[in-house]
Every structure is written in structure tokens, then in C-alpha cells.
Design a protein around this motif. Structure first.
Motif, PDB file in Angstrom:
ATOM      1  N   ARG A 337      21.439 -54.965   8.026  1.00 32.80           N
ATOM      2  CA  ARG A 337      21.997 -53.835   7.279  1.00 32.80           C
ATOM      3  C   ARG A 337      21.098 -52.633   7.481  1.00 32.80           C
ATOM      4  O   ARG A 337      19.882 -52.728   7.312  1.00 32.80           O
ATOM      5  CB  ARG A 337      22.074 -54.179   5.796  1.00 32.80           C
ATOM      6  N   ASP A 340      19.188 -49.118   3.054  1.00 37.81           N
ATOM      7  CA  ASP A 340      19.868 -48.764   1.812  1.00 37.81           C
ATOM      8  C   ASP A 340      18.798 -48.201   0.880  1.00 37.81           C
ATOM      9  O   ASP A 340      18.320 -48.877  -0.016  1.00 37.81           O
ATOM     10  CB  ASP A 340      20.525 -50.016   1.215  1.00 37.81           C
ATOM     11  N   ARG A 363      22.518 -41.843  -1.160  1.00 36.43           N
ATOM     12  CA  ARG A 363      21.988 -43.203  -1.000  1.00 36.43           C
ATOM     13  C   ARG A 363      22.534 -43.826   0.277  1.00 36.43           C
ATOM     14  O   ARG A 363      23.605 -43.444   0.748  1.00 36.43           O
ATOM     15  CB  ARG A 363      22.475 -43.975  -2.237  1.00 36.43           C
ATOM     16  N   GLU A 436      31.319 -51.933  -1.146  1.00 39.62           N
ATOM     17  CA  GLU A 436      30.616 -51.868  -2.438  1.00 39.62           C
ATOM     18  C   GLU A 436      31.081 -50.672  -3.262  1.00 39.62           C
ATOM     19  O   GLU A 436      30.792 -50.573  -4.441  1.00 39.62           O
ATOM     20  CB  GLU A 436      29.088 -51.776  -2.307  1.00 39.62           C
ATOM     21  N   ASP A 460      26.939 -54.145  -6.227  1.00 35.77           N
ATOM     22  CA  ASP A 460      27.299 -52.735  -6.428  1.00 35.77           C
ATOM     23  C   ASP A 460      28.775 -52.566  -6.746  1.00 35.77           C
ATOM     24  O   ASP A 460      29.156 -51.733  -7.568  1.00 35.77           O
ATOM     25  CB  ASP A 460      26.950 -51.919  -5.179  1.00 35.77           C
ATOM     26  N   ARG A 470      24.122 -51.871 -13.013  1.00 29.75           N
ATOM     27  CA  ARG A 470      23.746 -53.263 -12.772  1.00 29.75           C
ATOM     28  C   ARG A 470      22.372 -53.633 -13.310  1.00 29.75           C
ATOM     29  O   ARG A 470      22.051 -54.799 -13.439  1.00 29.75           O
ATOM     30  CB  ARG A 470      23.839 -53.603 -11.275  1.00 29.75           C
TER      31      ARG A 470
HETATM   32 MG    MG Z   1      24.467 -52.964  -2.576  1.00 27.90          MG
END
Ligand code: MG
Ligand code: PEP
Length: 588
Positions: A337, A340, A363, A436, A460, A470
Motif C-alpha cells: 500500500r 497512508d 491524507r 474506505e 476507515d 475509529r
Molecule cells: Mg485505512
């Protein structure tokens, strides 16, 4: 001896019963001792000697650990040695000694305080916890300012439970690898601290965030550490000891059974093949994950690379990690990924301005598409690693098709650059997106035409769909993976993606909960990506059921109105048919 119980966070499951061994804590000085100008030079020498002594010690410990538990755990020490080589830290210390005309103790204390402040301002837990690495290195130098006196008698080899205020990473590596640690109980820490990661991979029960246990126990106290339920019981009466001995036995039996599961086929009773995958943050986690039954790395959170130094990582930094990942996992797949960060996960070297609403801010892919130079460095490194043949690119927080189009253009440019330099890569490397953001979920029928696969980030997705932060404990009662709206949404993503012939995975915590995982199986999900420690449990649950039964039960459950009704219905109906699907007691 006083009897009491403390609640913390269980970061490595299991139960251990034994005697306390407290570890010493170094406190940086609060006193600035002035030096006359003629003593500055000798003081710089003193610091330099302490740094050299630290290097020698760390190299020795690194070799010891490598011999005892293998390469994958000596990386912590490797990182510390790199920090010691880092010129900026040394220059910083020397400058303080020269300018403030003070002793090295004061300079170390100042630098420590500076880093501490810097790290405390980071809201992401994983990044914040890397502060302990800096503290670790500075503590070692601090201790080494004094020439080694007579070597203290080494701890005896009897089995003990380590209790500490905070276990510094190198200490954790050294102590836990000795083989005589039954469990660990710590005042500080969280799920992603080195101690937690190490304890999990060495199967040592651990509870952290106990606040003040190190002040409340003494050497030799008798304690129970319950890493499964996150509790520590000090000087328990006989009845409680008995209760925990039997809990431990039950748990150990269940673990043994789970362990066997790792080698068994990932298939339901009626032959439906599913794939347990691992979510990891460090390349060293690959091997332990595979030994727990992971059939690939479903999510590599590449953010951690930004912690390796205080400057930005180079293409080579990225590449060496990705190729290590790909090589260790090959031929199993590795989903890398792209970073993030931004928003909550702010990092000083990125110089992102403070945002009023970080969860909805700049983000993940939004940040990568703003700083395309940085993004291209990462893409290039991933592409180079793709020459191993098992790498896929995964993009976090996609909100609209335009983002995917832009990513494809950048990917195209990077591929051309590599071609020109005759560097090998997988030309058709799969490109996937995380689902997400609810907007992406709602247009999955359009996204299937744009990308090769999907990974549903339920952590998310639930937060944004239910409008529940969260990590906010005040609203955590509303954070429900089995909320009928979430289940409808997730079902539609899985069905639409699969109808279009696109692979789909769930990589949020939801996949690690046995009841939720069964519901996802009922939707036809094949790829379940999770923290590797949960793989045996989920694999056992899915192997114990017939897909046919689960599909029917889940279809019926979808007519119910609340998360609680759905959960109760699924547990009841599945356990009737498959009583071994999961343990419902508090054991796990
Ligand atoms: Mg996430
Ligand atoms: C998610 O959001 O579900 C996810 C897996 O990503 P992260 O937890 O890293 O945000």
C-alpha cells in the motif's frame, strides 16, 4: 503481600504465572552542570568514547540475538546502530556541549526532551511509539558516559516475569530472546510497540499500558499475566491461582490446536477455497506471518519506512524494503500500500500544515498526488521490486475516478523512466484501490472498469459511513462492523467486484473477528487479510463450516434490524450446525 488486579492492553495472548523481575529505569538529568572552557574538549572526548562503547555493545548484542532468534529480530539493533552513525544527532549533542558549556549528561537530556516533544505531537500511535528507539539509543550513551565498572552479575537464568516502566527496544530484544522470560508487564506502550511485536512473534504473553505496575510490585512478587484479556493479577489468593491455572491449560490446548491449523488447507468443509493474508508493518514480520498460515501479505503499511530516519526515505530505502518483502514472501503475493500518512498520521519531515479536521483532510493518496515527486519515488521502488513477480500496488483512501486516472498517468511515466534505464519490472503489475471512503464504495460498478482489484478497509469505511471516529472512546459504542448498513454496503462491494471478475479482499479488523469473518464468507469473500496473530483463529472458524450453511444463515440474518440481532442469530445458527466453529467463552 498485597493482592490487586490491574487492567491494561493485552498485546500478546497467553497466560503466564511466576515471579516478578523488575528492570531498572534510567532518568535523564534535570541538572545543568557548567564546565569551564578548558574542560569542553575533554568533555567532547568523553561523549565520543561513550558513543564508541555503545556501538561496540550494540554490535555484540546484535550478534547474540541473531544467533539465538535469527536475523528477523536483530533489525531493531541494526536501526539503533544506524542512529548512532547519524551525524546530525552527534553534531547536535556536541553543539549543546560547546554552546552551553555543559556536561554530556545535560546535552543528552536536552536532545532527548526535544525528540520526545516532537514524537508526542504525532497523533498516530504507531509513529508515536518509535520515540522509544531514540530514547533507547540516548539512554545507552548516557549509561556509557561512565567507564564500565566491574561488570554486574548477569541476571540469573531462572524463569521470570519482567515488569518494567517501559522496555526499550534493544532491552526487549535482548531480554525476550534469552528464553527465560515467561511474560512481560509494562506501564507504557501500545499494540505496535517493538516489545509487543517481539513478544507476539516469540509467543510470550504481554500486557502493556498498565500505568504504574512497575511502582506497585517488588522483585519476587507472585503474579499472573493474562495477555489474552489484558490483565495482571498480583499476589493472587489460592482460588484465583487455581482458576488461572485451568484457564492457562485451556488456552494452551487451544493454541496447540490452532498451531496445527496453519499447515492445513484453507478450505471450508464443502471445499470452498479461501485465503488468509497478513497485514504487516515491518518486512521482518513476513516469516512469522507465513508460519501462522498467511498465504500472502494482504496489506503492507508502507508508512513505517518514514520512521527509519528523520529525513525522507530515498528510492533505495523504499526498494530495499520492498524487495526484501517480495523475496521473503515469494511466490505468495505482496500487496504494497502506498503511504497512508497526512491527516492523523502527521510526520514532521513532511511539513504538513495542521488541519482543522484531519480525518477528512490531506491524507493518503491525496497527499501523494500533491507531492507527486515523493509519490513517484515510491512507485518506482515498488515497480523495481515487482521484478520478483509477486508484487501488487494498493492505493489508500481513493475518493474519485480522477485520482485513479492521475495515478495511472504517473505510473505510466515511471514505467517509461525505468524502461529507458533498462531496469526490469512487471509491466502488468496489478493496480488496486482500498475501498474506505463511502463514495468509492457507492461507485464500485464504475471502479471495476478502472482497476484490477479491491481491498476493503473496513476500519476507515465504518468510521466514515457511520460517522464514528475509529479512535474516539466516547462514540466507540456506535462503531459496529455488523451494523446492517455496513453489511449491505460490504456485500454490494464484494458482489459487484466479483461479478466483474475482480478480486476483492477485506483488510480491516473486521476480517479478524470470527463472527464477522463468517458473515463475509457468507457474502462469498475469499481473501481475508488481518494481523497475523488472528489467522489461526479465523482459519479454524472458516474451516469448521460449510459455505452452504453459512450462506443461508447470513442471507436470513440480513433481514434483521440491528447489529446485536445479527450477531446473536449468526452465532446461534452456525453453532447449532458447526459447534467447533469458534470458542464463545472469554478464552480468546
Ligand atoms: Mg485505512
Ligand atoms: C482500514 O482502514 O481498514 C485499513 C486496513 O487501513 P488502516 O487501518 O491502515 O487505516
Amino acid at each position: 503481600m498485597e493482592y490487586f488486579r490491574l487492567k491494561g492492553i493485552g498485546v500478546s495472548p497467553g497466560i503466564a504465572i511466576g515471579e516478578v523481575q523488575l528492570t531498572e529505569r534510567v532518568i535523564f538529568t534535570q541538572r545543568k552542570e557548567a564546565l569551564s572552557p578548558d574542560r569542553i574538549e575533554p568533555e567532547l572526548q568523553r561523549l565520543s568514547k561513550a558513543i564508541e562503547r555503545t556501538k561496540t555493545q550494540l554490535s555484540r548484542v546484535k550478534d547474540q540475538i541473531r544467533k539465538k532468534v535469527g536475523d528477523e529480530h536483530s533489525f531493531i539493533l541494526e536501526a539503533h546502530l544506524l542512529m548512532l552513525e547519524d551525524k546530525s544527532m552527534r553534531t547536535n549533542l556536541e553543539k549543546i556541549i560547546e554552546e552551553e558549556e555543559c556536561r554530556s549528561e545535560w546535552a543528552l537530556s536536552r536532545v532527548h526532551a526535544k525528540y520526545k516533544r516532537l514524537f508526542e505531537s504525532i497523533s498516530d500511535e504507531y509513529f508515536r511509539q518509535r520515540e522509544s528507539d531514540i530514547t533507547d539509543v540516548l539512554t545507552k550513551i548516557y549509561r556509557n558516559l561512565e567507564a564500565p565498572r566491574h561488570k554486574k552479575k548477569m541476571d540469573d537464568e531462572s524463569e521470570r516475569i519482567i515488569v518494567a516502566h517501559d522496555l526499550l527496544p534493544s532491552e526487549a530484544a535482548l531480554r525476550l530472546s534469552r528464553g527465560n522470560v515467561l511474560a512481560v508487564a509494562i506501564d507504557m506502550g501500545g499494540q505496535t510497540s517493538h516489545t509487543a511485536i517481539l513478544a507476539r512473534s516469540l509467543n510470550i504473553p504481554a500486557v502493556v499500558a498498565l500505568r504504574n505496575i512497575s511502582q506497585r510490585v517488588r522483585n519476587g512478587d507472585y503474579i499472573i499475566v493474562d495477555g489474552t484479556d489484558g490483565e495482571v493479577i498480583v499476589n493472587p489468593p489460592l482460588a484465583i491461582r487455581k482458576e488461572f491455572f485451568s484457564k492457562k491449560e485451556k488456552y494452551d490446548d487451544y493454541r496447540k490446536e490452532l498451531k496445527k491449523t496453519a499447515k492445513l488447507k484453507s478450505e471450508t468443509l464443502d471445499g470452498f477455497r479461501f485465503y488468509p493474508l497478513a497485514n504487516i508493518e515491518l518486512p521482518e514480520e513476513v516469516k512469522p506471518a507465513l508460519s501462522l498460515g498467511a498465504e500472502g501479505i494482504g496489506l503492507f503499511r508502507s508508512e513505517f519506512i518514514y520512521l527509519q530516519s528523520t529525513s525522507l526515505p530515498s528510492e533505495e530505502d523504499h526498494y530495499s524494503i520492498y524487495s526484501q518483502l517480495a523475496k521473503t514472501a515469494a511466490p505468495l503475493p505482496v500487496y504494497i500500500r502506498t503511504v497512508d500518512i497526512g491527516g492523523e498520521k502527521n510526520l514532521p519531515q513532511l511539513k504538513i500544515e495542521k488541519e482543522p479536521n484531519p480525518a477528512l483532510g490531506l491524507r493518503a493518496i491525496r497527499l501523494s498526488l500533491r507531492d507527486t515527486d515523493l509519490f513517484k519515488i515510491q512507485l518506482k521502488a515498488i515497480l523495481r521490486a515487482s521484478a520478483h513477480g509477486n508484487v501488487k500496488i494498493l492505493i489508500p483512501m481513493v475518493t474519485e475516478i480522477e485520482e485513479v486516472e492521475e495515478i495511472k498517468i504517473l505510473l505510466h511515466e515511471v514505467k517509461n523512466e525505468l524502461r529507458k534505464k533498462r531496469i526490469r519490472f512487471a509491466a502488468n503489475i496489478p493496480l488496486g484501490v482500498m475501498i474506505e471512503v463511502p463514495a468509492a464504495a457507492a461507485m464500485i460498478d464504475l471502479l471495476v472498469k478502472e482497476v484490477d482489484y479491491f481491498s476493503i478497509g473496513t476500519n476507515d469505511l465504518i468510521q466514515y459511513y457511520l460517522a464514528v471516529d475509529r479512535s474516539n472512546e466516547f462514540v466507540s459504542y456506535l462503531y459496529k462492523p455488523l451494523h446492517p448498513s455496513i453489511l449491505r454496503l460490504v456485500r454490494s462491494i464484494i458482489e459487484t467486484a466479483q461479478r466483474a471478475g475482480r478480486e476483492v479482499a477485506v483488510c480491516g479488523e473486521m476480517a479478524a473477528d470470527p463472527v464477522a469473518a463468517l458473515v463475509l464468507l457468507g457474502f462469498g469473500l475469499k481473501n481475508f487479510s488481518m494481523n497475523p496473530i488472528f489467522i489461526p483463529k479465523i482459519k479454524k472458524a472458516l474451516r469448521s463450516v460449510e459455505l452452504k450453511t453459512v450462506k443461508r444463515v447470513v442471507r436470513e440474518a440480513m433481514n434483521l434490524k440491528t447489529a446485536q440481532e445479527i450477531e446473536e442469530y449468526v452465532i446461534e445458527k452456525i453453532l447449532v450446525k458447526h459447534p467447533n466453529a469458534f470458542l464463545t467463552s472469554t478464552i480468546l
